[in-house]
Design a protein around this motif. Structure first.
Motif, PDB file in Angstrom:
ATOM      1  N   ILE A 137       0.864  -1.179   0.000  1.00 19.25           N
ATOM      2  CA  ILE A 137       0.000   0.000   0.000  1.00 19.25           C
ATOM      3  C   ILE A 137       0.904   1.235   0.000  1.00 19.25           C
ATOM      4  O   ILE A 137       1.717   1.399   0.913  1.00 19.25           O
ATOM      5  CB  ILE A 137      -0.911   0.040   1.248  1.00 19.25           C
ATOM      6  CG1 ILE A 137      -1.789  -1.205   1.312  1.00 19.25           C
ATOM      7  CG2 ILE A 137      -1.767   1.310   1.239  1.00 19.25           C
ATOM      8  CD1 ILE A 137      -2.782  -1.318   0.179  1.00 19.25           C
ATOM      9  N   PRO A 138       0.828   2.084  -1.011  1.00 22.91           N
ATOM     10  CA  PRO A 138       1.688   3.273  -1.062  1.00 22.91           C
ATOM     11  C   PRO A 138       1.453   4.179   0.144  1.00 22.91           C
ATOM     12  O   PRO A 138       0.342   4.265   0.661  1.00 22.91           O
ATOM     13  CB  PRO A 138       1.255   3.967  -2.357  1.00 22.91           C
ATOM     14  CG  PRO A 138       0.584   2.906  -3.171  1.00 22.91           C
ATOM     15  CD  PRO A 138      -0.075   2.003  -2.175  1.00 22.91           C
ATOM     16  N   ASP A 139       2.511   4.835   0.592  1.00 18.50           N
ATOM     17  CA  ASP A 139       2.363   5.773   1.701  1.00 18.50           C
ATOM     18  C   ASP A 139       2.822   7.186   1.342  1.00 18.50           C
ATOM     19  O   ASP A 139       2.850   8.072   2.191  1.00 18.50           O
ATOM     20  CB  ASP A 139       3.125   5.277   2.938  1.00 18.50           C
ATOM     21  CG  ASP A 139       4.621   5.092   2.675  1.00 18.50           C
ATOM     22  OD1 ASP A 139       5.090   5.436   1.573  1.00 18.50           O
ATOM     23  OD2 ASP A 139       5.326   4.610   3.580  1.00 18.50           O
ATOM     24  N   GLN A 140       3.182   7.392   0.059  1.00 22.01           N
ATOM     25  CA  GLN A 140       3.525   8.735  -0.390  1.00 22.01           C
ATOM     26  C   GLN A 140       3.271   8.851  -1.894  1.00 22.01           C
ATOM     27  O   GLN A 140       3.083   7.849  -2.577  1.00 22.01           O
ATOM     28  CB  GLN A 140       4.976   9.082  -0.050  1.00 22.01           C
ATOM     29  CG  GLN A 140       6.019   8.190  -0.682  1.00 22.01           C
ATOM     30  CD  GLN A 140       7.426   8.519  -0.177  1.00 22.01           C
ATOM     31  OE1 GLN A 140       7.650   8.730   1.015  1.00 22.01           O
ATOM     32  NE2 GLN A 140       8.387   8.557  -1.079  1.00 22.01           N
ATOM     33  N   VAL A 141       3.268  10.062  -2.394  1.00 18.93           N
ATOM     34  CA  VAL A 141       2.950  10.273  -3.803  1.00 18.93           C
ATOM     35  C   VAL A 141       3.802  11.411  -4.358  1.00 18.93           C
ATOM     36  O   VAL A 141       4.049  12.408  -3.698  1.00 18.93           O
ATOM     37  CB  VAL A 141       1.440  10.595  -3.986  1.00 18.93           C
ATOM     38  CG1 VAL A 141       1.038  11.829  -3.193  1.00 18.93           C
ATOM     39  CG2 VAL A 141       1.074  10.750  -5.452  1.00 18.93           C
ATOM     40  N   ASP A 142       4.282  11.209  -5.592  1.00 19.92           N
ATOM     41  CA  ASP A 142       4.980  12.259  -6.330  1.00 19.92           C
ATOM     42  C   ASP A 142       3.983  12.904  -7.282  1.00 19.92           C
ATOM     43  O   ASP A 142       3.342  12.205  -8.081  1.00 19.92           O
ATOM     44  CB  ASP A 142       6.148  11.685  -7.128  1.00 19.92           C
ATOM     45  CG  ASP A 142       7.393  11.500  -6.277  1.00 19.92           C
ATOM     46  OD1 ASP A 142       7.373  11.924  -5.103  1.00 19.92           O
ATOM     47  OD2 ASP A 142       8.387  10.940  -6.777  1.00 19.92           O
ATOM     48  N   ILE A 143       3.859  14.218  -7.199  1.00 20.98           N
ATOM     49  CA  ILE A 143       2.904  14.947  -8.032  1.00 20.98           C
ATOM     50  C   ILE A 143       3.664  15.936  -8.904  1.00 20.98           C
ATOM     51  O   ILE A 143       4.477  16.713  -8.397  1.00 20.98           O
ATOM     52  CB  ILE A 143       1.891  15.719  -7.175  1.00 20.98           C
ATOM     53  CG1 ILE A 143       1.298  14.816  -6.094  1.00 20.98           C
ATOM     54  CG2 ILE A 143       0.791  16.325  -8.029  1.00 20.98           C
ATOM     55  CD1 ILE A 143       0.598  15.579  -4.987  1.00 20.98           C
ATOM     56  N   VAL A 144       3.432  15.890 -10.205  1.00 23.86           N
ATOM     57  CA  VAL A 144       4.038  16.856 -11.120  1.00 23.86           C
ATOM     58  C   VAL A 144       2.950  17.831 -11.536  1.00 23.86           C
ATOM     59  O   VAL A 144       1.962  17.446 -12.168  1.00 23.86           O
ATOM     60  CB  VAL A 144       4.641  16.180 -12.365  1.00 23.86           C
ATOM     61  CG1 VAL A 144       5.288  17.222 -13.270  1.00 23.86           C
ATOM     62  CG2 VAL A 144       5.674  15.133 -11.951  1.00 23.86           C
ATOM     63  N   VAL A 145       3.097  19.076 -11.135  1.00 22.41           N
ATOM     64  CA  VAL A 145       2.099  20.108 -11.448  1.00 22.41           C
ATOM     65  C   VAL A 145       2.769  21.222 -12.245  1.00 22.41           C
ATOM     66  O   VAL A 145       3.997  21.363 -12.238  1.00 22.41           O
ATOM     67  CB  VAL A 145       1.478  20.696 -10.159  1.00 22.41           C
ATOM     68  CG1 VAL A 145       0.679  19.639  -9.418  1.00 22.41           C
ATOM     69  CG2 VAL A 145       2.557  21.280  -9.245  1.00 22.41           C
TER      70      VAL A 145
END
Length: 230
Positions: free
Chosen positions: A39-47
């Protein structure tokens, strides 16, 4: 004398090699796979954000204003400076030959790592208010990936051993020690990706809708193992 010993050593090595060729070691080679669901516990977001206009300096100035607001928001939101960075900056000129007019477009993107997935909607709404108008990608990750990769490798070895035992038991034999292990893993984890307009996302947030499906990451390891047959 030196030549004699060299010749003797060569002869012994040749005979030993010939012996191994005539009497090869019985062995079995199998592949093994290990999978760990995480289960992922972090996220990379490209905005990103962009502005266009007739004057290059003015367009760049508009982008600089947005960037200033975004950085101030991230700082206020408590996102560590080590968790966000500018990933691309561009300013280019486009010429319309029919209208004989030139326009400039400035683009900038940032990569933000969010280590608390519960804050995703809050973060995206704040970025939208600061001037972000584009989501270029969302990639889920685990902060314990190295540990899960180790578990997957061990599972792959056990899977290979199980296969080998299964095969040779059918002919009344047993496996001995492993004499060769080859890592055949591909370090690629398919990620759920999302691209869209932040304006639409912000509208969903205001209506208390869930806007993020986290899912699972499958960490996979593959090995090839050769066992001696007994």
């Amino acid at each position: 004398m030196k030549q004699f010993f060299s010749l003797l050593f060569f002869s012994i090595a040749f005979l030993s090699s010939a012996q191994e060729t005539r009497n090869p070691v019985p062995q079995i080679s199998v592949s093994g796979e290990g999978k760990i669901k995480v289960i992922p516990d972090q996220v990379d977001i490209v905005v990103g954000f962009q502005n266009s206009g007739k004057d290059a300096k003015e367009v760049k100035g508009l982008n600089d204003e947005i960037l200033d607001k975004v950085l101030k928001y991230l700082k206020k939101a408590g996102i560590p400076t080590s968790d966000y960075t500018t990933s691309s900056v561009s300013l280019h000129k486009a010429y319309d030959y029919e209208k004989k007019k030139a326009t400039f477009q400035a683009n900038q993107t940032l990569n933000i790592t969010l280590k608390d997935l519960k804050r995703y909607d809050e973060l995206m709404a704040g970025l939208n208010e600061a001037g972000i108008n584009l989501i270029q990608g969302v990639e889920f990750k685990s902060s314990k990936l190295a540990e899960y990769e180790s578990e997957a490798r061990k599972s792959a070895i056990l899977n290979a051993k199980f296969k080998a035992v299964d095969y040779v038991s059918a002919i009344g034999q047993k496996i001995g020690k492993a004499i060769l292990i080859t890592d055949a893993s591909q370090n690629f984890y398919p990620q759920p990706m999302y691209k869209g307009n932040v304006m639409a996302m912000a509208s969903d947030v205001s209506q208390n809708k869930e806007t993020l499906a986290v899912g699972e990451i499958v960490v996979t390891a593959n090995v090839n193992v050769t066992f001696v047959l007994e």
